[in-house]
Motif scaffolding. Structure first.
Motif, mmCIF file in Angstrom:
data_model
loop_
_atom_site.group_PDB
_atom_site.id
_atom_site.type_symbol
_atom_site.label_atom_id
_atom_site.label_comp_id
_atom_site.label_asym_id
_atom_site.label_seq_id
_atom_site.Cartn_x
_atom_site.Cartn_y
_atom_site.Cartn_z
ATOM 1 N N MET A 3 -2.970 44.801 -29.624
ATOM 2 C CA MET A 3 -3.114 43.698 -28.700
ATOM 3 C C MET A 3 -3.237 44.261 -27.296
ATOM 4 S SD MET A 3 -0.508 40.667 -27.692
ATOM 5 C CE MET A 3 0.496 41.867 -26.853
ATOM 6 N N ALA A 4 -4.193 43.737 -26.548
ATOM 7 C CA ALA A 4 -4.389 44.155 -25.168
ATOM 8 C C ALA A 4 -4.065 42.989 -24.246
ATOM 9 C CB ALA A 4 -5.842 44.595 -24.945
ATOM 10 N N GLU A 5 -3.363 43.294 -23.161
ATOM 11 C CA GLU A 5 -3.104 42.271 -22.155
ATOM 12 C C GLU A 5 -3.921 42.614 -20.913
ATOM 13 O OE1 GLU A 5 0.764 40.212 -21.251
ATOM 14 O OE2 GLU A 5 0.551 41.449 -19.454
ATOM 15 N N PHE A 6 -4.565 41.597 -20.374
ATOM 16 C CA PHE A 6 -5.397 41.751 -19.192
ATOM 17 C C PHE A 6 -4.871 40.862 -18.074
ATOM 18 C CE2 PHE A 6 -8.000 42.442 -22.910
ATOM 19 C CZ PHE A 6 -8.703 43.589 -22.601
ATOM 20 N N LYS A 7 -4.942 41.378 -16.848
ATOM 21 C CA LYS A 7 -4.616 40.583 -15.673
ATOM 22 C C LYS A 7 -5.951 40.102 -15.100
ATOM 23 C CE LYS A 7 -2.035 42.632 -12.759
ATOM 24 N NZ LYS A 7 -1.517 43.444 -11.654
ATOM 25 N N LEU A 8 -6.073 38.805 -14.907
ATOM 26 C CA LEU A 8 -7.290 38.236 -14.335
ATOM 27 C C LEU A 8 -6.999 37.772 -12.922
ATOM 28 C CD1 LEU A 8 -7.702 38.141 -17.420
ATOM 29 C CD2 LEU A 8 -9.069 36.116 -17.072
ATOM 30 N N ARG A 9 -7.944 38.022 -12.043
ATOM 31 C CA ARG A 9 -7.792 37.605 -10.640
ATOM 32 C C ARG A 9 -9.010 36.804 -10.213
ATOM 33 N NH1 ARG A 9 -3.844 40.698 -7.909
ATOM 34 N NH2 ARG A 9 -3.204 42.521 -9.076
ATOM 35 N N TYR A 10 -8.717 35.721 -9.502
ATOM 36 C CA TYR A 10 -9.768 34.899 -8.905
ATOM 37 C C TYR A 10 -9.245 34.447 -7.556
ATOM 38 C CZ TYR A 10 -13.136 31.164 -8.179
ATOM 39 O OH TYR A 10 -14.120 30.362 -7.654
ATOM 40 N N GLY A 11 -9.734 35.066 -6.499
ATOM 41 C CA GLY A 11 -9.189 34.789 -5.174
ATOM 42 C C GLY A 11 -7.740 35.216 -5.120
ATOM 43 N N GLU A 31 -9.700 52.330 -25.383
ATOM 44 C CA GLU A 31 -11.091 52.523 -24.974
ATOM 45 C C GLU A 31 -11.870 51.205 -25.081
ATOM 46 O OE1 GLU A 31 -14.954 54.808 -26.760
ATOM 47 O OE2 GLU A 31 -13.053 55.894 -26.809
ATOM 48 N N LYS A 32 -11.701 50.511 -26.197
ATOM 49 C CA LYS A 32 -12.387 49.224 -26.383
ATOM 50 C C LYS A 32 -11.916 48.193 -25.360
ATOM 51 C CE LYS A 32 -13.652 49.452 -31.253
ATOM 52 N NZ LYS A 32 -13.520 48.804 -32.569
ATOM 53 N N ALA A 33 -10.621 48.176 -25.068
ATOM 54 C CA ALA A 33 -10.084 47.220 -24.103
ATOM 55 C C ALA A 33 -10.614 47.496 -22.693
ATOM 56 C CB ALA A 33 -8.560 47.258 -24.123
ATOM 57 N N ARG A 34 -10.686 48.768 -22.319
ATOM 58 C CA ARG A 34 -11.246 49.120 -21.001
ATOM 59 C C ARG A 34 -12.711 48.698 -20.906
ATOM 60 N NH1 ARG A 34 -8.931 54.011 -22.054
ATOM 61 N NH2 ARG A 34 -6.859 54.201 -21.193
ATOM 62 N N LYS A 35 -13.462 48.946 -21.971
ATOM 63 C CA LYS A 35 -14.874 48.579 -21.993
ATOM 64 C C LYS A 35 -15.025 47.055 -21.926
ATOM 65 C CE LYS A 35 -19.180 49.379 -24.456
ATOM 66 N NZ LYS A 35 -19.831 50.102 -25.558
ATOM 67 N N TYR A 36 -14.183 46.342 -22.656
ATOM 68 C CA TYR A 36 -14.209 44.883 -22.646
ATOM 69 C C TYR A 36 -13.962 44.356 -21.224
ATOM 70 C CZ TYR A 36 -12.952 40.097 -23.987
ATOM 71 O OH TYR A 36 -12.899 38.737 -24.105
ATOM 72 N N ALA A 37 -12.945 44.908 -20.542
ATOM 73 C CA ALA A 37 -12.637 44.480 -19.173
ATOM 74 C C ALA A 37 -13.817 44.751 -18.247
ATOM 75 C CB ALA A 37 -11.381 45.181 -18.659
ATOM 76 N N ARG A 38 -14.407 45.928 -18.386
ATOM 77 C CA ARG A 38 -15.559 46.278 -17.543
ATOM 78 C C ARG A 38 -16.719 45.308 -17.771
ATOM 79 N NH1 ARG A 38 -16.647 51.043 -19.475
ATOM 80 N NH2 ARG A 38 -18.589 50.518 -20.505
ATOM 81 N N LEU A 39 -16.991 44.971 -19.021
ATOM 82 C CA LEU A 39 -18.090 44.060 -19.332
ATOM 83 C C LEU A 39 -17.792 42.623 -18.902
ATOM 84 C CD1 LEU A 39 -19.013 45.458 -22.851
ATOM 85 C CD2 LEU A 39 -20.360 45.671 -20.747
ATOM 86 N N MET A 40 -16.523 42.226 -18.916
ATOM 87 C CA MET A 40 -16.150 40.875 -18.495
ATOM 88 C C MET A 40 -16.202 40.716 -16.978
ATOM 89 S SD MET A 40 -15.697 39.037 -21.150
ATOM 90 C CE MET A 40 -14.806 37.610 -20.560
ATOM 91 N N ASN A 41 -16.236 41.815 -16.236
ATOM 92 C CA ASN A 41 -16.233 41.763 -14.772
ATOM 93 C C ASN A 41 -17.591 41.434 -14.174
ATOM 94 O OD1 ASN A 41 -13.579 42.113 -13.978
ATOM 95 N ND2 ASN A 41 -13.665 44.297 -14.355
ATOM 96 N N VAL A 45 -14.397 36.275 -11.709
ATOM 97 C CA VAL A 45 -13.043 36.621 -12.153
ATOM 98 C C VAL A 45 -12.984 38.122 -12.426
ATOM 99 C CG1 VAL A 45 -11.291 36.263 -13.919
ATOM 100 C CG2 VAL A 45 -12.696 34.342 -13.161
ATOM 101 N N VAL A 46 -11.986 38.790 -11.852
ATOM 102 C CA VAL A 46 -11.810 40.232 -12.028
ATOM 103 C C VAL A 46 -10.816 40.473 -13.164
ATOM 104 C CG1 VAL A 46 -11.022 42.366 -10.944
ATOM 105 C CG2 VAL A 46 -12.302 40.681 -9.609
ATOM 106 N N TRP A 47 -11.243 41.248 -14.152
ATOM 107 C CA TRP A 47 -10.403 41.596 -15.299
ATOM 108 C C TRP A 47 -9.839 42.991 -15.102
ATOM 109 C CZ3 TRP A 47 -10.179 39.234 -20.431
ATOM 110 C CH2 TRP A 47 -10.781 37.968 -20.477
ATOM 111 N N GLU A 48 -8.522 43.157 -15.249
ATOM 112 C CA GLU A 48 -7.870 44.461 -15.185
ATOM 113 C C GLU A 48 -7.037 44.635 -16.457
ATOM 114 O OE1 GLU A 48 -5.390 44.370 -11.748
ATOM 115 O OE2 GLU A 48 -7.050 43.986 -10.380
#
Length: 72
Positions: A3-11, A31-41, A45-48
């Motif tokens: 399970m991966a947890e991501f912090k999302l930021r919007y403003g 690796e997959k989670a980092r790639k997912y965050a990069r692609l969602m950015n 909304v900023v994914w970390e």
């Protein structure tokens, strides 16, 4: 299962989301989670990536989890 947890930021708002990651190792899951965050950015909304953990029952609240909490 991982399970991966991501912090999302919007403003000045931020919130957290979790996703189940299919992978054969923790390294592959990270690796997959980092790639997912990069692609969602690609939007506003900023994914970390916060963390990735191995979990046999991710995001599940069942009798087993309740009993563990009651015993604490």
């Amino acid at each position: 299962m991982y399970m991966a947890e991501f912090k999302l930021r919007y403003g000045d708002r931020k919130w957290y989301v979790r996703r189940i990651v299919e992978a054969s190792s923790l390294e592959e899951a990270e690796e997959k989670a980092r790639k997912y965050a990069r692609l969602m950015n690609r939007g506003e909304v900023v994914w970390e990536l916060s963390y990735v953990i191995e979990s046999s029952r991710p995001l599940l609240i069942g009798d087993e989890e309740i009993k563990k909490l009651e015993g604490s």
